[in-house]
Design a protein around this motif. Structure first.
Motif, PDB file in Angstrom:
ATOM      1  N   GLU A 167      -9.951  -4.876  -5.035  1.00 46.52           N
ATOM      2  CA  GLU A 167     -10.921  -5.388  -6.167  1.00 46.52           C
ATOM      3  C   GLU A 167     -12.381  -4.707  -5.805  1.00 46.52           C
ATOM      4  O   GLU A 167     -13.032  -4.446  -6.672  1.00 46.52           O
ATOM      5  CB  GLU A 167     -11.006  -6.809  -5.848  1.00 46.52           C
ATOM      6  CG  GLU A 167      -9.736  -7.573  -6.383  1.00 46.52           C
ATOM      7  CD  GLU A 167      -9.743  -9.082  -6.185  1.00 46.52           C
ATOM      8  OE1 GLU A 167      -8.925  -9.669  -6.922  1.00 46.52           O
ATOM      9  OE2 GLU A 167     -10.449  -9.257  -5.225  1.00 46.52           O
ATOM     10  N   THR A 173      -9.885  -4.810 -11.659  1.00 47.38           N
ATOM     11  CA  THR A 173      -8.606  -5.365 -11.361  1.00 47.38           C
ATOM     12  C   THR A 173      -8.862  -7.024 -11.379  1.00 47.38           C
ATOM     13  O   THR A 173      -7.683  -7.581 -11.572  1.00 47.38           O
ATOM     14  CB  THR A 173      -8.348  -4.988  -9.807  1.00 47.38           C
ATOM     15  OG1 THR A 173      -8.279  -3.757  -9.541  1.00 47.38           O
ATOM     16  CG2 THR A 173      -6.898  -5.778  -9.383  1.00 47.38           C
ATOM     17  N   THR A 177      -5.917 -10.071 -12.943  1.00 46.59           N
ATOM     18  CA  THR A 177      -5.370 -11.251 -12.371  1.00 46.59           C
ATOM     19  C   THR A 177      -4.280 -11.726 -12.870  1.00 46.59           C
ATOM     20  O   THR A 177      -4.493 -12.351 -14.128  1.00 46.59           O
ATOM     21  CB  THR A 177      -6.553 -12.241 -12.027  1.00 46.59           C
ATOM     22  OG1 THR A 177      -7.171 -11.510 -11.316  1.00 46.59           O
ATOM     23  CG2 THR A 177      -5.878 -13.292 -11.095  1.00 46.59           C
ATOM     24  N   ARG A 240      -6.338 -13.743  -5.107  1.00 48.82           N
ATOM     25  CA  ARG A 240      -6.892 -12.464  -5.125  1.00 48.82           C
ATOM     26  C   ARG A 240      -5.890 -11.426  -5.255  1.00 48.82           C
ATOM     27  O   ARG A 240      -4.720 -11.519  -4.933  1.00 48.82           O
ATOM     28  CB  ARG A 240      -7.674 -12.327  -3.588  1.00 48.82           C
ATOM     29  CG  ARG A 240      -8.626 -13.399  -3.364  1.00 48.82           C
ATOM     30  CD  ARG A 240      -9.567 -12.846  -2.083  1.00 48.82           C
ATOM     31  NE  ARG A 240      -8.837 -12.564  -1.022  1.00 48.82           N
ATOM     32  CZ  ARG A 240      -9.289 -11.887  -0.041  1.00 48.82           C
ATOM     33  NH1 ARG A 240     -10.537 -11.447  -0.224  1.00 48.82           N
ATOM     34  NH2 ARG A 240      -8.639 -11.678   1.209  1.00 48.82           N
ATOM     35  N   ASN A 241      -6.205 -10.415  -5.597  1.00 50.89           N
ATOM     36  CA  ASN A 241      -5.389  -9.041  -5.969  1.00 50.89           C
ATOM     37  C   ASN A 241      -5.487  -8.283  -4.938  1.00 50.89           C
ATOM     38  O   ASN A 241      -6.395  -7.659  -4.532  1.00 50.89           O
ATOM     39  CB  ASN A 241      -5.771  -8.458  -7.144  1.00 50.89           C
ATOM     40  CG  ASN A 241      -5.708  -9.444  -8.455  1.00 50.89           C
ATOM     41  OD1 ASN A 241      -4.744  -9.706  -8.797  1.00 50.89           O
ATOM     42  ND2 ASN A 241      -6.792  -9.887  -8.797  1.00 50.89           N
ATOM     43  N   HIS A 242      -4.318  -7.929  -4.464  1.00 46.46           N
ATOM     44  CA  HIS A 242      -4.058  -7.021  -3.157  1.00 46.46           C
ATOM     45  C   HIS A 242      -3.397  -5.444  -3.604  1.00 46.46           C
ATOM     46  O   HIS A 242      -2.598  -5.238  -2.914  1.00 46.46           O
ATOM     47  CB  HIS A 242      -3.323  -7.805  -1.957  1.00 46.46           C
ATOM     48  CG  HIS A 242      -4.068  -8.636  -1.313  1.00 46.46           C
ATOM     49  ND1 HIS A 242      -4.862  -8.519  -0.262  1.00 46.46           N
ATOM     50  CD2 HIS A 242      -4.136  -9.823  -1.627  1.00 46.46           C
ATOM     51  CE1 HIS A 242      -5.461  -9.707  -0.040  1.00 46.46           C
ATOM     52  NE2 HIS A 242      -4.863 -10.450  -0.823  1.00 46.46           N
ATOM     53  N   ALA A 243      -3.576  -5.223  -4.757  1.00 44.53           N
ATOM     54  CA  ALA A 243      -2.630  -4.024  -5.311  1.00 44.53           C
ATOM     55  C   ALA A 243      -3.362  -2.877  -4.444  1.00 44.53           C
ATOM     56  O   ALA A 243      -4.311  -2.579  -4.278  1.00 44.53           O
ATOM     57  CB  ALA A 243      -2.901  -4.119  -6.656  1.00 44.53           C
ATOM     58  N   SER A 249      -0.897  -5.045  -9.924  1.00 47.32           N
ATOM     59  CA  SER A 249      -1.890  -5.850  -9.396  1.00 47.32           C
ATOM     60  C   SER A 249      -0.881  -6.933  -8.909  1.00 47.32           C
ATOM     61  O   SER A 249      -1.782  -7.991  -8.403  1.00 47.32           O
ATOM     62  CB  SER A 249      -2.655  -6.471 -10.767  1.00 47.32           C
ATOM     63  OG  SER A 249      -1.927  -6.928 -11.692  1.00 47.32           O
ATOM     64  N   VAL A 250       0.418  -7.290  -9.152  1.00 44.07           N
ATOM     65  CA  VAL A 250       0.772  -8.402  -8.483  1.00 44.07           C
ATOM     66  C   VAL A 250       1.516  -8.065  -7.241  1.00 44.07           C
ATOM     67  O   VAL A 250       1.595  -8.996  -6.372  1.00 44.07           O
ATOM     68  CB  VAL A 250       1.915  -8.710  -9.406  1.00 44.07           C
ATOM     69  CG1 VAL A 250       2.655  -9.983  -8.818  1.00 44.07           C
ATOM     70  CG2 VAL A 250       1.403  -9.346 -10.647  1.00 44.07           C
ATOM     71  N   GLN A 252       1.786  -7.479  -3.597  1.00 45.44           N
ATOM     72  CA  GLN A 252       1.133  -8.029  -2.157  1.00 45.44           C
ATOM     73  C   GLN A 252       0.994  -6.702  -1.120  1.00 45.44           C
ATOM     74  O   GLN A 252       1.900  -6.206  -0.952  1.00 45.44           O
ATOM     75  CB  GLN A 252       1.179  -9.098  -1.829  1.00 45.44           C
ATOM     76  CG  GLN A 252       0.983 -10.160  -2.850  1.00 45.44           C
ATOM     77  CD  GLN A 252      -0.034 -10.271  -3.276  1.00 45.44           C
ATOM     78  OE1 GLN A 252      -1.261 -10.725  -2.680  1.00 45.44           O
ATOM     79  NE2 GLN A 252      -0.308 -10.032  -4.743  1.00 45.44           N
TER      80      GLN A 252
END
Length: 329
Positions: A167, A173, A177, A240-243, A249-250, A252
């Protein structure tokens, strides 16, 4: 044309009202956000590795109970978490509102006339406002629920805690979400399509207490729909996004973010956080998934946490609309 003294007095008045407003509203907003964000599943859960375990978050069902819990674990500082992003967002929005005022109309009529932009114009205006304010809302909600102490005057350091590396590198990003934009758009469409239609039908012609009573009832019944949307938006905003670059973006990331920051609980000798948060490696995948998993895991009652806040807002909205139409009549 206002003189220098009048402008200075107006600026001081706005500043004082802002300070008083923040002192009152920030602890209340913080308790509502925490209450709605608290993750408290009622059944056996699977951890990210697929192992079964009992995950039970703090059982806090009331607004005042949440306020007491925040004070007990995090003290006064915890009650005012999120005050800096809230203040900045309020100042920006106040500036836009002042800039948009028609000073001549304000001086001659003692009120500001709102512009009726029509159905599509209203949707466009509300959507634009939502898109502008969404990052600020995400940062504010995360600042409220984070267990870490955030410095008030080191925004870059605070953002590194609140945002994932992904992010931080790609701020857009936040708009990706899962489910968040869909939830906000449904809220906007309901307000414009349903509530605005009833408002125009019942209040735009000759005002009567009977018509106002019907409209007030519609606003109050709308809590059945709008409160779940607000609860879902809160839970999705703190997700939170961990792409990684090669994932969406989903997806992890494998490792958790390395956050080296003190926690509030360390200063109060507490061994618990104020609320429970869903594991970041098991995110909601979208609007429908969020709704189903909240109902399945936490119960449908979770969708109506702090429903009375939404109810009070509905009553205030109906009263303001009635007053506006009476003033314009």
């Amino acid at each position: 044309m206002l003189g220098v003294g009048e402008l200075l007095f107006l600026a001081l008045t706005l500043a004082l009202s802002l300070v008083v407003s923040l002192l009152i509203t920030v602890p209340l907003t913080g308790a509502i956000v925490r209450l709605r964000a608290n993750y408290n599943p009622k059944a056996l859960q699977l951890d990210p590795e697929g192992n079964a375990h009992v995950h039970t978050g703090p059982i806090v069902t009331g607004f005042f109970g949440m306020l007491r819990r925040v004070y007990r674990i995090e003290g006064y500082a915890g009650l005012y978490k999120g005050i800096m992003p809230t203040a900045l967002a309020t100042i920006v929005m106040t500036g836009f509102a002042v800039a948009a005022m028609d000073s001549r109309g304000l001086a001659s009529h003692s009120r500001v006339d709102t512009i009726d932009t029509g159905f599509l114009g209203t949707i466009a205006a509300m959507t634009f406002g939502m898109l502008v304010g969404l990052p600020a809302a995400i940062v504010t909600y995360r600042a409220i629920v984070t267990p870490y102490k955030l410095p008030s005057f080191r925004p870059i350091y605070a953002l590194r805690i609140l945002l994932t590396p992904t992010e931080g590198r790609r701020p857009w990003t936040l708009y990706l979400t899962p489910g968040l934009l869909a939830t906000e758009m449904m809220h906007i469409l309901y307000n414009v399509v349903v509530l605005r239609s009833f408002r125009l039908l019942l209040l735009s012609s000759t005002f009567s207490p009977f018509k106002f009573g019907i409209y007030l009832g519609v606003e109050m019944l709308s809590v059945i729909i709008t409160c779940p949307l607000e609860v879902m938006a809160t839970k999705l905003a703190i997700q939170r996004n961990h792409a990684s670059a090669e994932y969406n973006s989903v997806e992890q990331e494998v490792e958790d973010d390395a956050i080296d920051a003190p926690e509030y609980a360390e200063y109060s000798n507490q061994e618990e956080d104020v609320i429970g948060l869903r594991h970041e490696k098991d995110p909601y995948l979208g609007f429908v998934d969020c709704f189903k998993r909240i109902v399945d895991e936490e119960g449908w009652q979770t969708l109506y946490r702090a429903w009375w806040v939404t109810m009070l807002a509905a009553i205030a909205s109906a009263s303001a609309a009635a007053a506006q139409y009476q003033a314009n009549a």
